[in-house]
Design a protein around this motif. Structure first.
Motif, PDB file in Angstrom:
ATOM      1  N   LEU B 135       0.822  -1.208   0.000  1.00 37.69           N
ATOM      2  CA  LEU B 135       0.000   0.000   0.000  1.00 37.69           C
ATOM      3  C   LEU B 135       0.860   1.264   0.000  1.00 37.69           C
ATOM      4  N   GLN B 136       2.161   1.077  -0.035  1.00 33.32           N
ATOM      5  CA  GLN B 136       3.125   2.165  -0.016  1.00 33.32           C
ATOM      6  C   GLN B 136       2.942   3.086   1.186  1.00 33.32           C
ATOM      7  N   GLN B 137       2.695   2.459   2.327  1.00 43.32           N
ATOM      8  CA  GLN B 137       2.623   3.214   3.575  1.00 43.32           C
ATOM      9  C   GLN B 137       4.057   3.465   4.040  1.00 43.32           C
ATOM     10  N   PRO B 138       4.309   4.642   4.628  1.00 42.61           N
ATOM     11  CA  PRO B 138       5.632   4.858   5.219  1.00 42.61           C
ATOM     12  C   PRO B 138       5.865   3.886   6.381  1.00 42.61           C
ATOM     13  N   TRP B 139       7.131   3.585   6.670  1.00 44.81           N
ATOM     14  CA  TRP B 139       7.474   2.573   7.673  1.00 44.81           C
ATOM     15  C   TRP B 139       6.902   2.888   9.046  1.00 44.81           C
ATOM     16  N   TYR B 140       6.822   4.208   9.354  1.00 41.98           N
ATOM     17  CA  TYR B 140       6.372   4.528  10.721  1.00 41.98           C
ATOM     18  C   TYR B 140       4.908   4.150  10.952  1.00 41.98           C
ATOM     19  N   ILE B 141       4.136   4.051   9.878  1.00 36.78           N
ATOM     20  CA  ILE B 141       2.738   3.619  10.048  1.00 36.78           C
ATOM     21  C   ILE B 141       2.698   2.167  10.509  1.00 36.78           C
ATOM     22  N   THR B 142       3.579   1.349   9.943  1.00 39.04           N
ATOM     23  CA  THR B 142       3.653  -0.049  10.387  1.00 39.04           C
ATOM     24  C   THR B 142       3.973  -0.123  11.881  1.00 39.04           C
ATOM     25  N   LEU B 143       4.933   0.704  12.289  1.00 37.28           N
ATOM     26  CA  LEU B 143       5.284   0.714  13.717  1.00 37.28           C
ATOM     27  C   LEU B 143       4.111   1.169  14.568  1.00 37.28           C
ATOM     28  N   MET B 144       3.396   2.172  14.064  1.00 34.37           N
ATOM     29  CA  MET B 144       2.224   2.663  14.802  1.00 34.37           C
ATOM     30  C   MET B 144       1.195   1.553  14.984  1.00 34.37           C
ATOM     31  N   PHE B 145       1.002   0.787  13.920  1.00 31.84           N
ATOM     32  CA  PHE B 145       0.034  -0.315  13.995  1.00 31.84           C
ATOM     33  C   PHE B 145       0.470  -1.356  15.027  1.00 31.84           C
ATOM     34  N   MET B 146       1.764  -1.639  15.074  1.00 34.07           N
ATOM     35  CA  MET B 146       2.248  -2.620  16.055  1.00 34.07           C
ATOM     36  C   MET B 146       1.995  -2.092  17.466  1.00 34.07           C
ATOM     37  N   PHE B 147       2.269  -0.801  17.645  1.00 35.32           N
ATOM     38  CA  PHE B 147       2.030  -0.174  18.940  1.00 35.32           C
ATOM     39  C   PHE B 147       0.550  -0.283  19.319  1.00 35.32           C
ATOM     40  N   ILE B 148      -0.314   0.018  18.363  1.00 35.00           N
ATOM     41  CA  ILE B 148      -1.751  -0.003  18.645  1.00 35.00           C
ATOM     42  C   ILE B 148      -2.249  -1.424  18.940  1.00 35.00           C
ATOM     43  N   ALA B 149      -1.679  -2.402  18.222  1.00 29.14           N
ATOM     44  CA  ALA B 149      -2.128  -3.789  18.415  1.00 29.14           C
ATOM     45  C   ALA B 149      -1.898  -4.265  19.842  1.00 29.14           C
ATOM     46  N   LEU B 150      -0.835  -3.726  20.478  1.00 28.60           N
ATOM     47  CA  LEU B 150      -0.585  -4.104  21.873  1.00 28.60           C
ATOM     48  C   LEU B 150      -1.784  -3.739  22.736  1.00 28.60           C
ATOM     49  N   PHE B 151      -2.414  -2.624  22.405  1.00 22.68           N
ATOM     50  CA  PHE B 151      -3.562  -2.187  23.192  1.00 22.68           C
ATOM     51  C   PHE B 151      -4.855  -2.853  22.761  1.00 22.68           C
ATOM     52  N   THR B 152      -5.031  -2.992  21.429  1.00 24.06           N
ATOM     53  CA  THR B 152      -6.302  -3.556  20.981  1.00 24.06           C
ATOM     54  C   THR B 152      -6.466  -5.009  21.424  1.00 24.06           C
ATOM     55  N   SER B 153      -5.345  -5.682  21.713  1.00 20.96           N
ATOM     56  CA  SER B 153      -5.485  -7.062  22.212  1.00 20.96           C
ATOM     57  C   SER B 153      -6.205  -7.063  23.559  1.00 20.96           C
ATOM     58  N   LEU B 154      -6.155  -5.942  24.269  1.00 17.94           N
ATOM     59  CA  LEU B 154      -6.883  -5.835  25.533  1.00 17.94           C
ATOM     60  C   LEU B 154      -8.391  -5.951  25.332  1.00 17.94           C
ATOM     61  N   ILE B 155      -8.851  -5.561  24.136  1.00 16.76           N
ATOM     62  CA  ILE B 155     -10.284  -5.679  23.852  1.00 16.76           C
ATOM     63  C   ILE B 155     -10.694  -7.145  23.867  1.00 16.76           C
ATOM     64  N   PHE B 156      -9.858  -7.982  23.232  1.00 12.39           N
ATOM     65  CA  PHE B 156     -10.163  -9.424  23.246  1.00 12.39           C
ATOM     66  C   PHE B 156     -10.054  -9.988  24.646  1.00 12.39           C
ATOM     67  N   LEU B 157      -9.042  -9.522  25.386  1.00 15.11           N
ATOM     68  CA  LEU B 157      -8.913  -9.975  26.776  1.00 15.11           C
ATOM     69  C   LEU B 157     -10.171  -9.612  27.554  1.00 15.11           C
ATOM     70  N   GLY B 158     -10.615  -8.381  27.374  1.00 14.44           N
ATOM     71  CA  GLY B 158     -11.824  -7.922  28.062  1.00 14.44           C
ATOM     72  C   GLY B 158     -13.026  -8.778  27.700  1.00 14.44           C
ATOM     73  N   LEU B 159     -13.177  -9.055  26.409  1.00 13.55           N
ATOM     74  CA  LEU B 159     -14.322  -9.855  25.971  1.00 13.55           C
ATOM     75  C   LEU B 159     -14.240 -11.274  26.517  1.00 13.55           C
ATOM     76  N   ALA B 160     -13.028 -11.815  26.577  1.00  8.41           N
ATOM     77  CA  ALA B 160     -12.864 -13.173  27.108  1.00  8.41           C
ATOM     78  C   ALA B 160     -13.254 -13.219  28.582  1.00  8.41           C
ATOM     79  N   ILE B 161     -12.821 -12.211  29.340  1.00  8.40           N
ATOM     80  CA  ILE B 161     -13.171 -12.174  30.768  1.00  8.40           C
ATOM     81  C   ILE B 161     -14.677 -12.018  30.926  1.00  8.40           C
ATOM     82  N   LEU B 162     -15.215 -11.095  30.146  1.00  6.57           N
ATOM     83  CA  LEU B 162     -16.656 -10.848  30.195  1.00  6.57           C
ATOM     84  C   LEU B 162     -17.437 -12.131  29.889  1.00  6.57           C
ATOM     85  N   GLY B 163     -17.009 -12.835  28.861  1.00  6.68           N
ATOM     86  CA  GLY B 163     -17.667 -14.082  28.480  1.00  6.68           C
ATOM     87  C   GLY B 163     -17.641 -15.097  29.606  1.00  6.68           C
ATOM     88  N   ASN B 164     -16.500 -15.190  30.284  1.00  6.13           N
ATOM     89  CA  ASN B 164     -16.389 -16.120  31.404  1.00  6.13           C
ATOM     90  C   ASN B 164     -17.260 -15.712  32.577  1.00  6.13           C
TER      91      ASN B 164
END
Lengths: 256, 258, 316
Positions: B135-164
């Motif tokens: 997509l010809q994104q600059p490299w820093y966007i990829t890094l930003m996405f990695m940074f964000i993914a660390l946090f968005t995984s908390l959404i799945f954690l939250g949903l898993a806890i909620l489900g339990n």
């Protein structure tokens, strides 16, 4: 025969006892239905409504089969890990037959609690305009697909004798089913080559073929599908028996 | 600080238990990689039928998929045991956790990891990098996405806890833990494909839109950098809300258990 | 004072049957009006049949459960809100649940616990060496737990519970399912732990008496007895002798042993023998009757339960 009936009843009871678990299985099936529905609506926008309905109804039918079909590999894996298989081996019926009939009962329960809803969704998507003959075709090929899938699962389950868990192998199986059985992606959208390969392998005959037949219910296709199904069933029947026998005699039962 | 040190110890121990691979492990890794490849192929087939979906090209849709996969892979690598909370309670092993001087949820989440998920993490990372290059994104966007993914995984954690929690409060009637996997399916596509009502639900109730769709739109497409703060904040907020529910549940468990 | 409870009561709802929409529940009075105090250094045996409320009482003391009414203080504080703080001073062994990582050697759990309880490395090493020696556990701590026998596993559980040198050691049925040999070595080990406050629950009174100086008996949620074990030992409990003899008939025996009964399996039984008579009867019996197999037993716990009033055992 009576023993088989008793086993079937046991499976049925097991299914009904876990009715709540099954109902939430339905819940999760509905979520995945919603995703598919919106995805294909977005994909097929501007095309005839009939094509969308065909596609999504195919996927619902696949969902239904996935729901009802047995997960024998896990059952067998459990039996091997706990050592319960030793008890089953002492019974005057073969292990695979015990698994089969109990599985049938469980499948009936699953159909009664979840499958029926999916089936109604299926009919609704087709405006309830399905001929009796089509339904008959579906029932016959689905029943044969069930047996075929049972045998595939049984073969997979024999890995339990050699590794501690079969979770990885199951993942692998799901990957294969994903593409070669056509239960997640409509087989008629495959590129030609893949379509040709899939049509020779057994996997499509435990899923996708049923859906394809439902879309084009001709006697010719019906005959073709059940012939191949029967051939594979026969082949895998001997193969699974051979493998199971071999596994049981060769390996020590874990924890038994 | 103490928890950081503890986390390291847990990781060391968990890695050790991963070392007990057998044949099945390799099947799992192979299976996961194949599944990923096939999912991508399936997406490709769709684009054989149509040139774009709701304005999204194949590569753009692949980016949504990669973002969701990365987030979910992080969840699977580090938080997967949250799915088993109800098992711990049913088997009574939860009591052994409660008698230790460390936050019980922290202990639960760290008690086990899923070795098979490393393959997923790797595939997701590689995919993200390739798609970003395509997509010809600059490299820093990829890094930003990695940074964000660390946090968005908390959404799945939250949903898993909620489900339990739902599952436990209903005495196992509603076994919702596994639904986390279905939620992942939902997060793999842009919000644009869903009906309006569902879009609202996925933004404000079950924050699945924040996993991939919103980051993609705000950062890759619009370059609105302030979302780099908002998205993690939303994830943390959601997790804290779930954590309060968990605390309420714990209090109820203590007053009604036997 | 380590533990103090006042009129401690806990009930919970138990589902007896469940339909699609409604459930039938019944209230279980797990612990009722229990008042007790445990001083530092005491070894208390908490005995009762299954379902008597022992485990619930333990959980109330540990802060795992909230009382329905009454008070409990552990280390002088309310245990629920101070659970994590108290946990540093408590070691727990649950007989039926493990804190060890199944797939790893016990040693790895020990190391994890070292971090959890923040034990200094030197203390950790010293205690580990000492406990390993005391329990003769040198051989198996580096093997995966799943390969251990139950007896070995329990030894490892004890080490795991003691590495942070807790003031209070709580043992919830730690010997359940163990063979006699393993049981004995655990009992011997517990006897040697002289400086700790111990609460030891079991349904086996004899075993608890070997370790504990103070015995509490629970029955249907009530604390029905709280007595020194030295006093309790004096309480005479009648015994039953059971023996197998293929060579004599019931009628022959009956003439010289009027109290004898025949059991359905063909064995003979003489019941309600006073303690001072046991020895006499045994020697007479073995001298006069050809016996293939003989056992003497007394169900002290059940007998005591029937003879308790006012918190003490009484002769009727």
């Amino acid at each position: 025969m009576k023993y088989r009936l008793t086993l079937t009843k046991m499976g049925l009871k097991k299914g009904l006892a876990s009715k709540y678990a099954l109902i939430f299985w339905l819940f999760s099936a509905l979520i995945s239905f919603a995703v598919q529905y919106f995805l294909w609506q977005a994909v097929l926008v501007g095309r005839p409504l009939a094509e969308f309905r065909q596609t999504i109804s195919y996927l619902v039918l696949m969902q239904l089969l996935t729901t009802v079909f047995p997960k024998v590999s896990y059952d067998l894996n459990d039996k091997v890990r706990t050592g319960d298989i030793a008890l089953d081996l002492l019974k005057p019926f073969s292990v695979e037959e015990q698994l089969f009939w109990e599985g049938v009962g469980y499948a009936v329960a699953k159909f009664a609690l979840i499958g029926i809803v999916e089936f109604i969704i299926y009919l609704w998507l087709l405006n309830f305009q399905v001929s009796l003959l089509t339904i008959l075709f579906i029932i016959v090929t689905a029943a044969l697909a069930y047996v075929l899938y049972f045998e595939l699962e049984l073969i997979l389950g024999t890995f339990s004798f050699y590794t501690y868990s079969i979770w990885g192998i199951s993942t692998f199986k799901e990957a294969v089913l994903l593409i070669l059985a056509g239960n997640i992606f409509p087989a008629n959208f495959y590129p030609v080559v893949l379509k040709a390969i899939a049509s020779y392998l057994p996997f499509e005959y435990s899923f996708g073929a049923v859906g394809l037949l439902a879309q084009a219910p001709t006697w010719q296709l019906f005959g073709q599908v059940i012939t191949i199904q029967l051939l594979y069933i026969l082949l895998f029947y001997y193969l699974s028996r051979l493998l199971l026998k071999h596994s049981i005699t060769v390996t020590v039962i874990q924890g038994g | 600080m103490r928890y950081l040190k503890l986390l390291l110890t847990y990781m060391k121990v968990n890695l050790k238990s991963l070392a007990i691979y057998d044949l099945d492990f390799y099947f799992a890794i192979a299976g996961m990689i194949i599944q990923n490849v096939l999912n991508i192929l399936a997406l490709r087939f769709i684009f054989n039928i149509v040139p774009q979906i709701k304005g999204y090209s194949f590569e753009q849709l692949l980016l949504t998929y990669a973002l969701a996969s990365l987030s979910f892979a992080i969840f699977k690598c580090f938080f997967i045991n949250a799915l088993n909370i109800s098992d711990y309670l049913h088997q009574g092993t939860f009591d052994a956790i409660l008698v230790k001087p460390v936050n019980p949820l922290f202990q639960l989440v760290n008690a086990r990891v899923d070795e098979d998920s490393w393959g997923d993490l790797l595939v997701a990372l590689i995919l993200l990098i390739i798609v970003d290059i395509q997509l010809q994104q600059p490299w820093y966007i990829t890094l930003m996405f990695m940074f964000i993914a660390l946090f968005t995984s908390l959404i799945f954690l939250g949903l898993a806890i909620l489900g339990n929690v739902v599952s436990l409060l209903s005495n196992g009637i509603a076994d919702l833990a596994e639904t986390t996997f279905d939620f992942f399916e939902m997060s793999k596509y842009p919000l644009a494909i869903y009906a309006q009502a569902l879009k609202i639900v996925l933004t404000f109730v079950l924050p699945l839109g924040w996993v991939a769709s919103i980051p993609q739109e705000k950062i890759a497409q619009k370059h609105e950098w302030f979302w780099l703060a908002i998205i993690p904040a939303v994830c943390v907020l959601f997790f804290l809300l779930v954590y309060q529910v968990w605390r309420l549940f714990l209090a109820k468990y203590q007053s009604t258990g036997s | 004072m380590i533990i103090k409870t006042e009129n401690l009561t806990k009930h919970y709802q138990k589902v007896t049957s469940s339909g699609l929409l409604h459930k039938k529940t019944k209230t279980v009075q797990a612990v009722q009006n229990v008042s007790l105090q445990v001083e530092q250094g005491q070894r208390v045996g908490l005995v009762g049949l299954n379902g008597s409320g022992k485990s619930t009482l333990i959980k109330l003391i540990l802060g795992i459960l909230q009382p329905s009414s009454g008070n409990v203080a552990t280390f002088g504080v309310e245990p629920i809100t101070h659970r994590q703080q108290n946990a540093r001073k408590i070691g727990v062994v649950f007989g039926q649940r493990s804190q060890l990582r199944w797939d790893l050697p016990a040693m790895d759990t020990f190391k994890l616990n070292r971090e959890i309880y923040q034990v200094a490395q030197s203390d950790f090493q010293a205690r580990l060496a000492k406990l390993t020696r005391m329990l003769a556990a040198e051989d198996f701590l580096t093997q995966p737990v799943r390969t251990l026998s139950l007896g070995q596993r329990m030894k490892a559980e004890f080490i795991a519970a003691l590495l942070h040198d807790p003031e209070l050691l709580i043992l919830d049925e730690p010997t359940i399912g163990l063979d006699t040999l393993s049981k004995n070595s655990i009992v011997q080990f517990l006897k040697s732990l002289t400086s700790k406050t111990i609460i030891f629950t079991s349904h086996d009174l004899d075993e608890v008496e070997q370790v504990c100086s103070r015995i509490m008996i629970m029955n249907q949620g009530h604390l029905v007895l709280d007595q020194n074990s030295s006093e309790l030992v004096k309480f005479a409990v009648p015994s039953t002798i059971t023996f197998t003899s293929k060579q004599v008939s019931y009628d022959e025996l009956k003439s010289s042993w009027p109290n004898v009964r025949q059991l359905v399996n063909g064995d003979f039984e003489i019941a309600k023998i006073k303690p001072e008579q046991v020895k006499d009867i045994l020697s007479k019996l073995t001298a006069t009757v050809p016996i293939e197999n003989i056992t003497v037993k007394n169900n002290r716990l059940e007998y005591l339960l029937a003879h308790i009033s006012g918190g003490k055992a009484h002769e009727i």
